[in-house]
Enzyme design. Structure first.
Site, PDB file in Angstrom:
ATOM      1  N   PRO A 279       0.829  -1.215   0.000  1.00 21.56           N
ATOM      2  CA  PRO A 279       0.000   0.000   0.000  1.00 21.56           C
ATOM      3  C   PRO A 279       0.862   1.263   0.000  1.00 21.56           C
ATOM      4  CG  PRO A 279       0.198  -0.848   2.222  1.00 21.56           C
ATOM      5  CD  PRO A 279       0.946  -1.822   1.328  1.00 21.56           C
ATOM      6  N   CYS A 347       5.337  28.178 -17.200  1.00 20.46           N
ATOM      7  CA  CYS A 347       4.919  28.655 -18.515  1.00 20.46           C
ATOM      8  C   CYS A 347       4.290  27.556 -19.356  1.00 20.46           C
ATOM      9  CB  CYS A 347       6.119  29.262 -19.226  1.00 20.46           C
ATOM     10  SG  CYS A 347       6.824  30.583 -18.257  1.00 20.46           S
TER      11      CYS A 347
HETATM   12  N1  LLP Z   1       2.816  -1.861  -6.080  1.00 21.43           N
HETATM   13  C1  LLP Z   1       3.121  -1.634  -7.365  1.00 21.43           C
HETATM   14  C2  LLP Z   1       3.704  -2.725  -8.168  1.00 21.43           C
HETATM   15  C3  LLP Z   1       2.884  -0.365  -7.934  1.00 21.43           C
HETATM   16  O1  LLP Z   1       3.189  -0.148  -9.216  1.00 21.43           O
HETATM   17  C4  LLP Z   1       2.329   0.666  -7.136  1.00 21.43           C
HETATM   18  C5  LLP Z   1       2.092   2.000  -7.685  1.00 21.43           C
HETATM   19  C6  LLP Z   1       2.031   0.383  -5.788  1.00 21.43           C
HETATM   20  C7  LLP Z   1       2.278  -0.894  -5.291  1.00 21.43           C
HETATM   21  C8  LLP Z   1       1.438   1.399  -4.857  1.00 21.43           C
HETATM   22  O2  LLP Z   1       0.188   1.797  -5.301  1.00 21.43           O
HETATM   23  P1  LLP Z   1      -0.756   2.670  -4.329  1.00 21.43           P
HETATM   24  O3  LLP Z   1      -1.112   1.808  -3.145  1.00 21.43           O
HETATM   25  O4  LLP Z   1      -0.023   3.878  -3.939  1.00 21.43           O
HETATM   26  O5  LLP Z   1      -1.950   2.984  -5.161  1.00 21.43           O
HETATM   27  N2  LLP Z   1       1.518   8.672  -9.665  1.00 21.43           N
HETATM   28  C9  LLP Z   1       0.196   8.087  -9.721  1.00 21.43           C
HETATM   29  C10 LLP Z   1       0.158   6.701  -9.129  1.00 21.43           C
HETATM   30  C11 LLP Z   1       1.203   5.780  -9.692  1.00 21.43           C
HETATM   31  C12 LLP Z   1       1.168   4.420  -9.057  1.00 21.43           C
HETATM   32  C13 LLP Z   1       2.351   3.631  -9.459  1.00 21.43           C
HETATM   33  N3  LLP Z   1       2.427   2.321  -8.873  1.00 21.43           N
HETATM   34  C14 LLP Z   1      -0.803   9.024  -9.043  1.00 21.43           C
HETATM   35  O6  LLP Z   1      -0.400  10.086  -8.581  1.00 21.43           O
HETATM   36  O7  LLP Z   1      -1.998   8.735  -9.004  1.00 21.43           O
END
Ligand code: LLP
Length: 426
Positions: A279, A347
């Site tokens: 998470p 910009c």
């Molecule tokens: N595990 C893997 C293999 C992942 O690729 C990711 C996120 C996570 C765990 C964690 O995911 P979370 O629990 O945070 O949803 N920059 C984007 C989100 C990119 C997520 C990338 N991978 C945003 O700001 O929404």
């Protein structure tokens, strides 16, 4: 959210992080400023851990969502592991005190050097994303005389209804191997002597707000593990379900953590596997805000622009994903509302924090809080337009610590040089 998790609240119109007045904090440290609540971070972690009580999951916080070592440390103290995707993230996680045997290493492009460093550290698991990567890990492990614990990342072809940039569990993305090919890939990898095929990994995308996406994906993964056992590959004992749990940026209904845990546990118990969770946003997302000051108000056509000192280089989610972040004054909230665009000084017309937003009237000099910016906020910031990156503060009760200093203009040119031939006149 329970009280325990609520790091930010208004008292008589002024915003506080735990017991710290945000207006005073910004006056002291300047803007843009990221502020994180230790109580919120640890509260979210604890809520998740409690939902799994009685089982023994490895909760590996996804460092990419917020990699400040003080944030990672706050979670490591509670027993969190870390989900890492680079040598840099491994460095941060170890520096923050995450035990190496609680590290899971993902990412489609691990280099030999990163693989070797991770093996030397003694990590829990590599999530492997392709067959060539598996061969590379086997080769590096053999050279070191060790066996590498690996989970094959499978792509279950489930549409988790996330933004196209953050969908990973559908066919055609660069992540994992198609689940229908997975048995034959496991068979091939089973021949590699320095791999321990101890797990299976699946990550659907982010943020996910429907439990059914996990249900469907895990049913498919469970069928795969059974097929593997049928063909004599019985080594899979870890079920890594990735991350992705969504939060309420606006009016979304996040997945109930209890139901999420029950779904995961049922699958893991049936397969007699240990759960691994990754998470990120669920823990860090609502635990942080970005504060930004109004530089000007500008009327143009029939629009009002609130020009602030925080820009797309500081928080790129609105520009990149049309991400919604609530924005409110940090002092004197409760004013009449108006419809405005909140934009930064970069910009590009893509440089906005909010468009056509109905929000409380903001005057020149006011400081605004951009909420739920703790995940994928500072970590995605850049120096575009040669803007020094913001400072980060961690609040614990009435104490506020600067956990990353604001960059200076000197920092901007650090490492750059002018070749001698260009020095002097002409
Ligand atoms: N595990 C893997 C293999 C992942 O690729 C990711 C996120 C996570 C765990 C964690 O995911 P979370 O629990 O945070 O949803 N920059 C984007 C989100 C990119 C997520 C990338 N991978 C945003 O700001 O929404």
């Amino acid at each position: 959210m329970t009280d325990r998790e609520e790091g930010f609240h208004y008292r008589d119109g002024d915003l506080y992080c735990e017991d710290v007045h945000i207006g005073d904090l910004c006056a002291k440290h300047g803007t843009p400023l990221y502020v994180y609540s230790h109580a919120a971070l640890t509260g979210q972690y604890t809520a998740l851990a409690e939902a799994f009580e009685g089982s023994d999951p490895a909760i590996c916080y996804s460092v990419k969502s917020n990699s400040n070592i003080a944030v990672v440390r706050s979670l490591a103290r509670l027993g969190a592991g870390a989900d890492i995707v680079s040598g840099g993230e491994m460095h941060r996680a170890l520096k923050a005190g995450v035990p190496p045997e609680m590290l899971v290493y993902a990412g489609v492009g691990k280099t030999d050097r990163e693989i070797g460093d991770a093996l030397a550290a003694g990590i829990l698991l590599f999530n492997i994303e392709s067959v060539p990567e598996a061969y590379a890990i086997d080769r590096v492990a053999r050279g070191m005389g060790v066996t590498a614990p690996v989970a094959l990342r499978v792509n279950p072809d489930v549409d988790a209804q996330t933004h196209r940039h953050t969908t990973t569990g559908k066919k055609g993305t660069k992540f994992g191997v198609d689940i229908d090919r997975a048995v034959s890939v496991y068979k091939e990898l089973n021949e590699l002597p320095n791999l321990d095929l101890c797990g299976v990994h699946v990550h659907l995308g982010s943020p996910v707000t429907t439990l059914s996406a996990y249900e469907v994906a895990l049913d498919r993964v469970a069928a795969l593990v059974r097929s593997l056992r049928d063909v004599g590959i019985a080594s899979v004992r870890m079920l890594n379900v990735g991350g992705g749990l969504g939060i309420a940026y606006r009016d979304e209904t996040p997945i109930d953590v209890g139901e999420y845990a029950a779904c995961l546990r049922r699958h893991a118990d049936d397969l007699n596997c240990r759960l691994i969770l990754e998470p990120g946003r669920f823990i860090s997302g609502a635990s942080g805000i970005m504060c930004t000051q109004v530089v000007y108000r500008k009327e143009a056509g029939h629009k009002t622009f609130i020009i602030v000192d925080g820009a797309m280089n500081d928080l790129i989610r609105p520009a990149l994903y049309d991400g919604y972040h609530a924005i409110r004054p940090v002092v004197g909230a409760g004013r009449d509302t108006e419809t405005v665009d909140v934009v930064g000084p970069v910009c590009e017309s893509g440089d906005f924090l909010a468009k056509d937003r109905d929000m409380e009237r903001a005057e020149q000099g006011d400081v605004l809080a951009v909420f739920s910016a703790g995940a994928y906020g500072f970590v995605m910031s850049s120096n575009y337009n040669s803007r020094p990156r913001a400072a980060e503060v961690l609040v614990m009760g009435a104490a506020a610590s600067v956990v990353r200093e604001r960059e200076t203009v000197e920092d901007l040119t650090r490492g750059e040089s002018i070749p001698p031939a260009l020095l002097g006149d002409g």
